[in-house]
Design an enzyme around this catalytic site. Sequence first.
Site, short mmCIF file in Angstrom:
data_model
loop_
_atom_site.label_atom_id
_atom_site.label_comp_id
_atom_site.label_asym_id
_atom_site.label_seq_id
_atom_site.Cartn_x
_atom_site.Cartn_y
_atom_site.Cartn_z
N HIS A 1 0.84 -1.21 0.00
CA HIS A 1 0.00 0.00 0.00
C HIS A 1 0.87 1.26 0.00
CE1 HIS A 1 -3.13 -2.58 2.31
NE2 HIS A 1 -3.65 -2.34 1.12
N ARG B 1 -2.03 -5.91 -8.29
CA ARG B 1 -0.95 -6.85 -8.02
C ARG B 1 -0.81 -7.86 -9.16
NH1 ARG B 1 -3.09 -8.15 -2.13
NH2 ARG B 1 -4.92 -8.08 -3.46
#
Length: 162
Positions: free
Chosen positions: A18, A91
């Site tokens: 993050h 991702r």
Amino acid sequence: MKQVAICPGSFDPITKGHLDIISRTAGLFDKVIVLILKNDTKHYSFSIEERKAFIEKCIKDLPNVSVDTYDGLLADYAAKNDISVIVKGLRAMSDFEYEFQMALTNRKLNKQVETLFLTTSAENMYLSSSMVKQIAGLGGDISDFVPKEILGDILERLQKNN
Ligand code: PNS
């Protein structure tokens, strides 16, 4: 006019993945708001106040980044605050379908809003908050996964629960 972006998520807790997306977004926009929202499909381990405090510790060296919380729709927060950019990290292909659906839904709810995707750095490809919690809960080493500023807080808190 200042360009503002929202980095939304659950952040339960914030991970190095993050933080990588947040700091790269901070390099692209004048101002970034890390927005903690509710994902009704998730059961949270940390309270919203804890998650906010964790993020605040991690962003103290990023002067154009702030944290906020909101109990409603992301599209409504963006409209109320006149923000038109949402930035999310991708991702792998496994994220794509869910993120694609959310981006389209948010645009349906708020015509002004665009979602931009940044690919995560290779070392964070596999990282998720739920894995971090699982590893820490079973006594594993999470120092590669969470920012050092909050490592102690997270371990203390998750070990208290065991
Ligand atoms: O980190 P997460 O859990 O994948 O983030 C998902 C989140 C919190 C950004 C998403 O669930 C969200 O936007 N929640 C707020 C409510 C909302 O706007 N729901 C409609 C999204 S399509």
